[in-house]
Design an enzyme around this catalytic site. Structure first.
Site, mmCIF file in Angstrom:
data_model
loop_
_atom_site.group_PDB
_atom_site.id
_atom_site.type_symbol
_atom_site.label_atom_id
_atom_site.label_comp_id
_atom_site.label_asym_id
_atom_site.label_seq_id
_atom_site.Cartn_x
_atom_site.Cartn_y
_atom_site.Cartn_z
ATOM 1 N N TRP A 1 45.756 33.950 25.574
ATOM 2 C CA TRP A 1 44.675 32.953 25.525
ATOM 3 C C TRP A 1 44.590 32.450 24.083
ATOM 4 O O TRP A 1 44.488 33.270 23.157
ATOM 5 C CB TRP A 1 43.383 33.673 25.935
ATOM 6 N N ASP B 1 40.733 43.343 26.566
ATOM 7 C CA ASP B 1 39.911 42.183 26.902
ATOM 8 C C ASP B 1 39.806 42.138 28.426
ATOM 9 O O ASP B 1 40.804 41.929 29.123
ATOM 10 C CB ASP B 1 40.558 40.907 26.335
ATOM 11 N N LYS C 1 32.165 35.143 34.243
ATOM 12 C CA LYS C 1 33.071 34.713 35.317
ATOM 13 C C LYS C 1 32.677 35.356 36.646
ATOM 14 O O LYS C 1 32.512 34.664 37.633
ATOM 15 C CB LYS C 1 34.500 35.120 34.980
HETATM 16 C C1 LMR Z 1 40.070 29.831 29.921
HETATM 17 O O1 LMR Z 1 41.003 30.470 29.437
HETATM 18 O O2 LMR Z 1 40.211 28.718 30.438
HETATM 19 C C2 LMR Z 1 38.687 30.413 29.910
HETATM 20 O O3 LMR Z 1 38.711 31.656 29.320
HETATM 21 C C3 LMR Z 1 37.683 29.508 29.314
HETATM 22 C C4 LMR Z 1 37.830 29.389 27.837
HETATM 23 O O4 LMR Z 1 36.828 29.596 27.145
HETATM 24 O O5 LMR Z 1 38.912 29.077 27.344
#
Ligand code: LMR
Length: 407
Positions: free
Chosen positions: A134, A215, A250
């Site tokens: 991410w 996480d 979520k």
């Molecule tokens: C995502 O990866 O789309 C979610 O975790 C929302 C975000 O804050 O990026």
């Protein structure tokens, strides 16, 4: 001349996820689909407020009698409930008082508290993140001051984990460094280690002086609330010192209420108490104390047997709809003549899939069809509906053939 210290401020690049949603909102295409941000949508393409949540909000509206600040670590009861969700209510380390929790503004807020706490403790440590991960992980830990390293995670060509390479990397992570893992529903790939692989990972952490941070943003979106806790519980079972960041934004659908928590497991109750005191300092200097509403709503749902049962059913419904969309997408893509084999999507869990769609096709999908996915090919499967899948598949087949826009 007035002082203009911001004259040289450069324009920041758009956020790779939230920036796309901004662009999506401006797009006039009536068929547009947002598969970028990780937000659950129902069959009508809307992010719904869960019924259990609505009911808890009604109850709370009646009961709330003050708007005084929460304590720095948030509500104690909320912390207990989060630990129960994460470890299971009867886990021995709870009775041993070795786990402490602070309520935070979302999983991101929890990560930020973790980063601040760890940076004060070990500023020279490096933080190891998965390749890919991410995007906020990198920015958040780098922003806190840490140097960032990556470990191999996903093989694009085989749509498989690079597990042996991951293990080999962990063997050479320098002493004192921090390793960030996704506890379930890996973001962006949707691919998690198996139970046996988590066990092998725990064995490395048990043997080596490196610190795991899990996480845990998608508990309940993979195989189930309990099943998804496998990684955290395997690590807890191995008696590791460990950090867990939770998001309830979520699984309770409380995105804009920002509900999260950081739990730290220490070696003893005494150590845990000192860690807790430091977490409070971090909280105080970042946001002082957490927002109350979302945490209270989650607490009411979790403590009321009927609401809890309803919530579990609603969570299962979200999870099952996502699974159904995975199947439908694979099948519809085949029927629409999409060349790319998408069967691997069925092995992935949670909201996200790494589709392997190349960037140039991603850009065409966006420009010509109003279909928004991340540039790295990540799709939010939870953003698909029975109605939008045929359009998505036709568009995908067209951009694969390199055809001009069909309109
Ligand atoms: C995502 O990866 O789309 C979610 O975790 C929302 C975000 O804050 O990026």
């Amino acid at each position: 001349m007035p002082y203009r210290p911001f004259r040289q401020v450069p324009m920041a690049p758009a956020d790779p996820i939230l920036g796309l949603t901004e662009q999506f909102k401006r797009d006039p295409n009536p068929n547009k689909i947002n598969l970028s941000i990780g937000v659950y949508q129902d069959e009508s393409g809307v992010n719904p407020v869960l019924k259990s949540v609505k009911q808890a909000e009604r109850l709370w509206q009646e009961q709330e009698h003050t708007k005084e600040y929460l304590p720095m670590p948030g509500e104690q009861r909320f912390g207990e409930l989060v630990r129960d969700l994460v470890f299971g209510a009867r886990h021995p380390l709870l009775a041993q008082q070795r786990a402490v929790t602070v309520q935070a503004p979302g999983g991101t807020g929890a990560l930020r508290v973790a980063a601040d706490f760890l940076y004060h403790l070990t500023p020279k440590a490096k933080v190891w993140i998965s390749e890919p991960t991410w995007p906020v992980h990198r920015g958040l830990f780098a922003g806190a001051g840490f140097a960032i390293e990556t470990y191999p995670y996903y093989d694009d060509a085989r749509h498989a984990l690079r597990f042996e390479e991951l293990l080999a990397t962990l063997e050479r992570v320098p002493e004192g460094d921090i390793v960030l893992l996704h506890a379930c529903c890996h973001n962006p790939t949707g691919l998690d280690p198996t139970a046996a692989e988590w066990q092998r990972l725990a064995e490395v952490f048990a043997r080596r002086p490196i610190l795991p941070l899990l996480d845990f943003a998608y508990q309940g979106f993979g195989d189930g609330l309990e099943e998804d806790a496998l990684a955290v519980r395997t690590f807890a079972q191995a008696d590791l010192t460990l950090l867990v960041t939770t998001s309830l934004s979520k699984n309770f659908g409380l995105y804009r209420e920002r509900v999260g928590a950081l739990t730290v497991v220490s070696g003893s109750a005494d150590e845990a108490e000192r860690v807790f005191s430091q977490l409070k300092v971090s909280v105080r200097t970042i946001y002082s104390n957490p927002p109350a509403h979302g945490g209270k709503v989650a607490e009411i749902v979790l403590c009321d047997p009927a609401l809890r049962t309803q919530w579990l059913a609603e969570l299962a419904e979200m999870r099952e709809r996502i699974q159904a969309m995975r199947h439908l997408l694979v099948e519809s893509a085949r029927k629409a003549g999409v060349q790319r084999k998408l069967d691997f999507l069925l092995e992935q869990r949670g909201m996200f899939s790494f589709s392997g769609i190349p960037k140039e096709q991603v850009l065409r999908l966006r420009a010509e069809y109003g279909i928004y996915l991340m540039e790295n090919g990540r799709i939010n499967v939870a953003g698909l509906t029975r109605k939008s899948i045929p359009y998505f598949c036709q568009a995908l087949a067209a951009v694969e053939r390199g055809r001009a826009a069909a309109g």
